[in-house]
Every structure is written in structure tokens, then in C-alpha cells.
Design an enzyme around this catalytic site. Structure first.
Site, PDB file in Angstrom:
ATOM      1  CG  HIS A 166     -19.021  -2.779 -10.342  1.00 46.69           C
ATOM      2  ND1 HIS A 166     -19.015  -1.727 -11.184  1.00 46.69           N
ATOM      3  CD2 HIS A 166     -20.260  -3.348 -10.491  1.00 46.69           C
ATOM      4  CE1 HIS A 166     -20.143  -1.473 -12.038  1.00 46.69           C
ATOM      5  NE2 HIS A 166     -20.725  -2.497 -11.580  1.00 46.69           N
ATOM      6  CB  SER A 287       9.316 -12.194   1.884  1.00 48.35           C
ATOM      7  OG  SER A 287      10.222 -10.876   2.433  1.00 48.35           O
ATOM      8  CE  LYS A 293       4.533 -10.435   1.310  1.00 45.24           C
ATOM      9  NZ  LYS A 293       5.009  -9.330   0.444  1.00 45.24           N
ATOM     10  CD  GLU A 300       3.345 -10.997  -7.633  1.00 44.67           C
ATOM     11  OE1 GLU A 300       3.418  -9.904  -7.218  1.00 44.67           O
ATOM     12  OE2 GLU A 300       4.191 -11.983  -7.438  1.00 44.67           O
TER      13      GLU A 300
END
Ligand code: ARG
Length: 467
Positions: A166, A287, A293, A300
Site C-alpha cells: 500500500h 527546470s 530542480k 515519466e
């Protein structure tokens, strides 16, 4: 159709400038497949050479015509490969483009090539050959990914990390063991690839339009020349079957689903909050506005490619589901789905192999997280059963009280004193501290397939022999 309606249709008002010549242009637009099936040129030419050679061997065409045909086809192959070939939409597809050029090159003998075959068995052949080669490439790509994971697993057979259910901390495991879970998944994908190759390894050529042919052809000869195990057995099924494409897409969808789950884990692991891995610069981006970042873009995109690949499977299943036997033109829609899925899968496998090889594993962060969240609570309960003879249910209850006490004090289970533990249950002795550390917990799970480093090393050995 009334004359004035027809005028409206041909006057371009509805269709715009693209279909300058009216319905005929629209027909060409919907009918032509050359823009995508030109990818099959090498398979088409190989198939035609095998077919012509068989026709001559059987005395169906003259040897000198066969020689002209083979020579012409080889010329076309080099024209296409050097970019000198002009593909024409008017000629619909790769089969007619090649045949028309053959007629330019060798004259009337070209007309003998299409004896005892149809575009229906021809396209089935070309596409099977293409899918077979793609499956072979996929097998190699999966082997590289598995080998990347085996190396990381070996390196991290002892590295502890939290295991999750979970996505909540469950029990400590080793990073090596987690890597080996992916080896199992990609190993099954590779088995699916091998089965798909085995299933499609039958030659369709000679099924002709659907009923076979009256010419005395030798389908075993063409099957052998084209590297197939044997010819297909039913000519109707042969020209209407696209199971090989569906199996490719099903395999690709399952593999992509595995890649996507891994990509998701990499995305989570590389957040500052988890900090389990650091991706190499090669597989991340910055970024444009937030200088701090580092984004896991490659992961992704691997996750997103799965959407395309799964979509292709559903698209082709839907194309096929209503088709009566045998061939229908609907089946022309099979190729783009497979080509697109194949390209996406190849790219996703290569990117993932690179990411797995390059990422830095932050063992300190994994270890700290492995101990958090009372991950050794099950070990305490098991100790109470084993060493103090408590029934598991009671041990579970005692452990729950120990966890509550530690939680109240804001410390780990291993940081409770012996007195505190004995106040909960007097049977507890100092020996319990041997199982409360994550290393001890992990080392104790020696059951077959368990997370103990010794067991993980055995599984790595098993896979090394098979990779
Ligand atoms: N371009 C066609 C396809 O991809 C080739 C087969 C055409 N056969 C036919 N009977 N029209 O399916």
C-alpha cells in the site's frame, strides 16, 4: 446521387484544398498504405525473391525470367536503401510500388512474379517477417535490461531498504531483492517474446488470395528459404490471421506496464522526500524557472509511452473483432499500431536500461527509511513465537503494545530498554535485540525466494545462468 449534390462534393467546398481532384483523391487518401508500409520493403523483396526462385524450381516460370526478376528486385532494394526510389501513392502500397518498378526495369518478365500468389498472402508474409525481426530485437533489449538489473542486484544484495505494501512501510527488504523482482518481470516478458516467435514461425506465402492455388507450388521450399519452421496449414486462416501482431502488442503492453511501474518507482525514489536514488544528468532535465530542480523526465516518458502501447493493442483488437473470414481491407490498419508500439517499446527499454545502469543508489537514505515506521515489528512478534512460545495472535498483541510505547516515546523498537519490554511481557530477554535491527530482520528471511542476502545471491546465480 443528384447531379447538384455531386457538384457540391467535387467543388472542394466541403473538403478544402487538400483534395483538389474530388472523390478520387479521397479514395487514394483512405486507400493508400505506402506512407507507412514502405517500412516493409526489405521483407517484401526477400519474399518475392524466395517466391520467384520457387516458381522457377517448380517449372512454373522460366529460369531466365526468374534471373531477371531477382536481379531487378536487388536493384530496387539498393534504390530504396540509397534513397533513390520514388514511392507513389497512386500505386497504393509497397507490393505494387515494387512490382511497378520491376516492370520499368525488366519489362514483361515482371508480370510473371505474381503467379500463384496474392497481395493477401504477400502482406501476411511481409508483416510476419517484420514482426519476427522486431521480436528478436526485443529479446536482445530485454536481455540487456535484465543484465543491468543483475549487476545492480549483485552490488546491492546487502543494501537494506523499506519494503512496501500500500506504499506504506511494511518490512525491511534488500535493494538487491527489489531489483530481482524486476528481473522476474522482464524475464517473463522475454518468455512471452520467445513464445510469440514460436507461434508466428509459419510461412503464409502460397495461401494466395484465400483458397490456395492450382499451380504446383512448393510451400515447404519457400518456408525454408525465408527461415520459417514450416508453412501454415490453412489458407483461409493464413490470410485472415493477425494473431502474430496481436501477440506482439499484448507482449509489448505487458512489458510496457512493467516498465511503467518501474518508472513510477523511479519517479518516487528520486524525490527529495524519498531520496533513494539520484538519476544521472543524462536521464534527467532541469527546470527553466526553478534552479534547484532535477526532473525524472525519461522515467515519466517511459510511463507515458505505456499509454500509446496499450492503446495500440486495444485498437488492433477492435479492428479485428468484427471481421468475417478471410481478408478484409480493415486489416491494413494493423501496421501503424505495431510500428508505433515497436518504436515506443524499443525506446522505453533502451532508456530504462540506461537509467538503471546510471542511477546512484543512496544506501544511507534507504537504510534510514528501512528502520522507520516500526518495520521490524513482525520480527518481534516472530521472536516471541519462536523464543517465548507465545501463540502468534498473542505475540501480535504484545508487539502492538511495544510499538505503541515506542511511538509514545518517539523512538524505535530497538531503542526501548529491556525493562520496558519486560514490563509488557516478562518472557522477553536481551536476545530480542538481535532481531530488532533491519539487518537482522533481512538476514533472517531465508525462505526460498526471500529477501535474505544469501537467498538473493542464489537467485542472481540462477538468472546469470539463463541470461
Ligand atoms: N495494403 C494491403 C494491406 O496492408 C495489402 C493487401 C491488399 N489486398 C487486397 N486484396 N486489396 O492489407
Amino acid at each position: 446521387m443528384a447531379e447538384d449534390t455531386k457538384d457540391t462534393l467535387t467543388s472542394n467546398q466541403m473538403w478544402g484544398g487538400r483534395f483538389a481532384s474530388g472523390p478520387a483523391a479521397i479514395m487514394e487518401e483512405i486507400n493508400a498504405s505506402i506512407d507507412f508500409d514502405k517500412k516493409l520493403y526489405a521483407q517484401d523483396i526477400r519474399g518475392s525473391i524466395a517466391h520467384a526462385t520457387m516458381l522457377a524450381h517448380q517449372g512454373i516460370i522460366a529460369t531466365e525470367d526468374k534471373d531477371k526478376i531477382v536481379h531487378g528486385l536487388n536493384t530496387i532494394l539498393s534504390e530504396i536503401e540509397s534513397g533513390r526510389f520514388e514511392f507513389s501513392r497512386r500505386l497504393e502500397d509497397i507490393h505494387m510500388n515494387v512490382e511497378a518498378r520491376l516492370a520499368d526495369l525488366i519489362g514483361p518478365a515482371a508480370g510473371r512474379l505474381h503467379t500463384a500468389r496474392s497481395r493477401n498472402d504477400q502482406v501476411a508474409l511481409d508483416f510476419r517477417l517484420w514482426v519476427k525481426e522486431e521480436l528478436q530485437k526485443t529479446e536482445v533489449a530485454l536481455t540487456s535490461l535484465i543484465s543491468a538489473f543483475l549487476d545492480r542486484a549483485e552490488e546491492h544484495a546487502e543494501t537494506v531498504m523499506p519494503g512496501f505494501t500500500h506504499l506504506q512501510t511494511a518490512q525491511p527488504v534488500t535493494f538487491g531483492h527489489h531489483c530481482m523482482a524486476y528481473v522476474e518481470m522482464f524475464g517473463r516478458d522475454r518468455q512471452r517474446v520467445r513464445h510469440a516467435i514460436e507461434h508466428l514461425d509459419e510461412s503464409p506465402i502460397g495461401a494466395a488470395a484465400l483458397a490456395g492455388t492450382g499451380y504446383n507450388i512448393d510451400r515447404h521450399m519457400t518456408a525454408k528459404a525465408l527461415g520459417f519452421r514450416e508453412p501454415t496449414r490453412n489458407s483461409i486462416d493464413t490470410v485472415s490471421d493477425r494473431d502474430f501482431a496481436l501477440e506482439f502488442l499484448a507482449m509489448a503492453s505487458i512489458a510496457a506496464t512493467h516498465l511503467s511501474r518501474l518508472a513510477e518507482e523511479i519517479v518516487i525514489w528520486s524525490t527529495p522526500q524519498f531520496g533513494f536514488v539520484r538519476l544521472s544528468d543524462a536521464f534527467s532535465t532541469g527546470s527553466s524557472i526553478m534552479p534547484q530542480k532535477k526532473n525524472p523526465d525519461a522515467a515519466e516518458l517511459v510511463r507515458a509511452k505505456t499509454g500509446r502501447i496499450n492503446g495500440s493493442l486495444v485498437a488492433l483488437l477492435t479492428v479485428m473483432k468484427g471481421l468475417p473470414l478471410a481478408y478484409s481491407k480493415d486489416m491494413q490498419e494493423d501496421k501503424e499500431q505495431v510500428f508505433d508500439a515497436a518504436e515506443s517499446l524499443e525506446l522505453a527499454l533502451a532508456a530504462m536500461t540506461g537509467m538503471v545502469r546510471d542511477m546512484t543508489v543512496r544506501t544511507d537514505r534507504m537504510k534510514a527509511a528501512a528502520g522507520a515506521g516500526y518495520s521490524t515489528a513482525t520480527d518481534l512478534a516472530d521472536w516471541l513465537v519462536r523464543e517465548a512460545g507465545l501463540p502468534f495472535r498473542e505475540a501480535h498483541h504484545v508487539t502492538g503494545r511495544a510499538v505503541a510505547l515506542a511511538e509514545g516515546k518517539g523512538c524505535d523498537l530497538a531503542e526501548l530498554s529491556l525493562d520496558e519490554l519486560q514490563a509488557i511481557n516478562p518472557a522477553i530477554t536481551a536476545g530480542v535485540f538481535d532481531v530488532l535491527t533491519v539487518e537482522a530482520s533481512v538476514a533472517s528471511r531465508k525462505s526460498y525466494g526471500g529477501t535474505a542476502p544469501s537467498e538473493v545471491r542464489k537467485q542472481i546465480g540462477w538468472w546469470r545462468q539463463r541470461n
